[in-house]
Motif scaffolding. Sequence first.
Motif, PDB file in Angstrom:
ATOM      1  N   UNK A 255       0.800  -1.214   0.000  1.00  0.00           N
ATOM      2  CA  UNK A 255       0.000   0.000   0.000  1.00  0.00           C
ATOM      3  C   UNK A 255       0.831   1.260   0.000  1.00  0.00           C
ATOM      4  N   UNK A 256       2.153   1.157   0.294  1.00  0.00           N
ATOM      5  CA  UNK A 256       3.036   2.315   0.198  1.00  0.00           C
ATOM      6  C   UNK A 256       3.322   2.631  -1.281  1.00  0.00           C
ATOM      7  N   UNK A 257       3.781   3.833  -1.547  1.00  0.00           N
ATOM      8  CA  UNK A 257       4.137   4.229  -2.912  1.00  0.00           C
ATOM      9  C   UNK A 257       5.590   3.854  -3.199  1.00  0.00           C
ATOM     10  N   UNK A 258       5.816   3.301  -4.383  1.00  0.00           N
ATOM     11  CA  UNK A 258       7.160   3.020  -4.889  1.00  0.00           C
ATOM     12  C   UNK A 258       7.480   4.106  -5.913  1.00  0.00           C
ATOM     13  N   UNK A 259       8.492   4.919  -5.646  1.00  0.00           N
ATOM     14  CA  UNK A 259       8.809   6.051  -6.518  1.00  0.00           C
ATOM     15  C   UNK A 259      10.258   5.937  -6.967  1.00  0.00           C
ATOM     16  N   UNK A 269       3.188  -0.337  -3.917  1.00  0.00           N
ATOM     17  CA  UNK A 269       3.947  -1.498  -3.445  1.00  0.00           C
ATOM     18  C   UNK A 269       2.999  -2.630  -3.060  1.00  0.00           C
ATOM     19  N   UNK A 270       3.306  -3.877  -3.521  1.00  0.00           N
ATOM     20  CA  UNK A 270       2.480  -5.052  -3.245  1.00  0.00           C
ATOM     21  C   UNK A 270       3.179  -6.054  -2.356  1.00  0.00           C
ATOM     22  N   UNK A 271       4.407  -5.758  -1.931  1.00  0.00           N
ATOM     23  CA  UNK A 271       5.169  -6.688  -1.099  1.00  0.00           C
ATOM     24  C   UNK A 271       5.987  -7.658  -1.920  1.00  0.00           C
ATOM     25  N   UNK A 272       7.006  -8.246  -1.271  1.00  0.00           N
ATOM     26  CA  UNK A 272       7.879  -9.257  -1.915  1.00  0.00           C
ATOM     27  C   UNK A 272       8.562  -8.731  -3.182  1.00  0.00           C
ATOM     28  N   UNK A 273       8.895  -7.447  -3.181  1.00  0.00           N
ATOM     29  CA  UNK A 273       9.618  -6.871  -4.318  1.00  0.00           C
ATOM     30  C   UNK A 273       8.769  -6.626  -5.536  1.00  0.00           C
ATOM     31  N   UNK A 274       7.443  -6.631  -5.432  1.00  0.00           N
ATOM     32  CA  UNK A 274       6.535  -6.394  -6.558  1.00  0.00           C
ATOM     33  C   UNK A 274       5.747  -5.106  -6.334  1.00  0.00           C
ATOM     34  N   UNK A 275       5.207  -4.576  -7.435  1.00  0.00           N
ATOM     35  CA  UNK A 275       4.347  -3.402  -7.326  1.00  0.00           C
ATOM     36  C   UNK A 275       3.370  -3.358  -8.487  1.00  0.00           C
ATOM     37  N   UNK A 276       2.230  -2.694  -8.238  1.00  0.00           N
ATOM     38  CA  UNK A 276       1.242  -2.440  -9.293  1.00  0.00           C
ATOM     39  C   UNK A 276       1.607  -1.107  -9.951  1.00  0.00           C
ATOM     40  N   UNK A 277       1.599  -1.111 -11.292  1.00  0.00           N
ATOM     41  CA  UNK A 277       1.946   0.146 -11.982  1.00  0.00           C
ATOM     42  C   UNK A 277       1.421   0.109 -13.411  1.00  0.00           C
ATOM     43  N   UNK A 278       1.365   1.293 -14.010  1.00  0.00           N
ATOM     44  CA  UNK A 278       1.031   1.444 -15.439  1.00  0.00           C
ATOM     45  C   UNK A 278       2.344   1.740 -16.153  1.00  0.00           C
ATOM     46  N   UNK A 279       2.928   0.758 -16.846  1.00  0.00           N
ATOM     47  CA  UNK A 279       4.332   0.862 -17.262  1.00  0.00           C
ATOM     48  C   UNK A 279       4.644   1.912 -18.324  1.00  0.00           C
ATOM     49  N   UNK A 280       4.063   1.742 -19.507  1.00  0.00           N
ATOM     50  CA  UNK A 280       4.508   2.571 -20.634  1.00  0.00           C
ATOM     51  C   UNK A 280       3.498   2.441 -21.772  1.00  0.00           C
ATOM     52  N   UNK A 281       3.600   3.290 -22.826  1.00  0.00           N
ATOM     53  CA  UNK A 281       2.677   3.192 -23.966  1.00  0.00           C
ATOM     54  C   UNK A 281       2.728   1.809 -24.604  1.00  0.00           C
ATOM     55  N   UNK A 282       1.549   1.289 -24.938  1.00  0.00           N
ATOM     56  CA  UNK A 282       1.445  -0.034 -25.526  1.00  0.00           C
ATOM     57  C   UNK A 282       1.340  -1.148 -24.498  1.00  0.00           C
ATOM     58  N   UNK A 290       9.732  -5.047  -9.105  1.00  0.00           N
ATOM     59  CA  UNK A 290      10.392  -3.734  -9.166  1.00  0.00           C
ATOM     60  C   UNK A 290      11.710  -3.936  -9.901  1.00  0.00           C
ATOM     61  N   UNK A 291      11.890  -3.268 -11.003  1.00  0.00           N
ATOM     62  CA  UNK A 291      12.965  -3.578 -11.942  1.00  0.00           C
ATOM     63  C   UNK A 291      14.246  -2.794 -11.692  1.00  0.00           C
ATOM     64  N   UNK A 292      14.302  -1.980 -10.654  1.00  0.00           N
ATOM     65  CA  UNK A 292      15.507  -1.209 -10.372  1.00  0.00           C
ATOM     66  C   UNK A 292      15.657  -1.038  -8.869  1.00  0.00           C
ATOM     67  N   UNK A 293      16.886  -0.835  -8.455  1.00  0.00           N
ATOM     68  CA  UNK A 293      17.147  -0.597  -7.025  1.00  0.00           C
ATOM     69  C   UNK A 293      17.173   0.884  -6.683  1.00  0.00           C
ATOM     70  N   UNK A 294      17.089   1.728  -7.677  1.00  0.00           N
ATOM     71  CA  UNK A 294      17.144   3.177  -7.438  1.00  0.00           C
ATOM     72  C   UNK A 294      15.722   3.680  -7.182  1.00  0.00           C
ATOM     73  N   UNK A 295      15.193   3.323  -6.033  1.00  0.00           N
ATOM     74  CA  UNK A 295      13.819   3.676  -5.667  1.00  0.00           C
ATOM     75  C   UNK A 295      13.803   4.144  -4.212  1.00  0.00           C
ATOM     76  N   UNK A 296      12.692   4.727  -3.828  1.00  0.00           N
ATOM     77  CA  UNK A 296      12.411   5.025  -2.426  1.00  0.00           C
ATOM     78  C   UNK A 296      10.913   4.853  -2.188  1.00  0.00           C
ATOM     79  N   UNK A 297      10.522   4.751  -0.915  1.00  0.00           N
ATOM     80  CA  UNK A 297       9.129   4.466  -0.549  1.00  0.00           C
ATOM     81  C   UNK A 297       8.548   5.666   0.187  1.00  0.00           C
ATOM     82  N   UNK A 298       7.291   5.944  -0.136  1.00  0.00           N
ATOM     83  CA  UNK A 298       6.561   7.034   0.491  1.00  0.00           C
ATOM     84  C   UNK A 298       5.237   6.477   1.023  1.00  0.00           C
TER      85      UNK A 298
END
Length: 303
Positions: A255-259, A269-282, A290-298
């Motif tokens: 329930x936290x934000x992955x930014x 954030x969905x837990x266990x290193x996963x998250x719900x998101x709208x990725x990109x066009x198409x 989560x495909x990168x380690x350069x993130x923070x949580x809010x």
Amino acid sequence: MANKATGRHRADVEINVLESFELRSRRSIRESERARLSRLARKEAKKLAKLQAAERAANPERAQAVSAGRYLVRAQRKIKFYQRRGFRNSVNMAVASGLFATFALPAYAYSPEDAAMSRFSTTDAQAVASAADTQNLTVAAVNTVKYARGSYESANANEIARQETLNAYRTYSGPTAADYVLNPPYSKLDGATILKVAASYVGTPYVFGGETPRGFDCSGYVAFVFAQFGIALPHSVHGQNRMGILIKPEDAVPGDLVIMDDLGHDGIYAGNGNFYHAPRPGDYVKLAPIYTSRIHFVRLGTN
């Protein structure tokens, strides 16, 4: 005693012998050539005699006239008028002109026979269109539509799908994030409920700037989910990053934000290193690692 022959006299004798031999050779060559020409002349005479005999046999009247000293004058062949070159050229020009005029007729030029079968009183297109009994329709004017050739490009399947998604997005008439903020369906902000709402929009196509269930971008998707809990979020990653409190990665809960650190993307954030998101066009809203380690949580509210 007879005088002994000198070398000069012997040479003269030898020269005279050679000259006489050469003369005899030339004479025999000329005689052979005359004999050959004589044989050829006799052959030609025989051929001519055969041809004359064949002609006399084929045309005895002419042969009798020639033998009597008279000559026949062949009559000139009379050419019929329709076989003359000038007449043929005139006919060809007339036919070509008729074909050109036929092809140049406009599409609205009715023939009299067609007009009679269709019960038209005139063959004029303007008059037919404005007639009172023409299909019981009132025609204000007959306009000539001009078509201009333009440039176009073939559309592929992805472009067609994108256009269909945009058309569906523009026709959305359901509740918006602002409507949910005013009347939120959920009163308690907890991780399980947030994930339930977030998962309900999996498969929604990505639309740049989208903020409805017909199409989301990353921040529009996050804002729409949290609007159902009465939290009004700006439609931008930068604004959502300032709305909550920064927490350590080990303290993050569903329930936290992955930014992303560059503020270019976010999700839930969905837990266990996963998250719900709208990725990109198409692409579509999805649950993904989560495909990168350069993130923070809010964290927003008290979830």
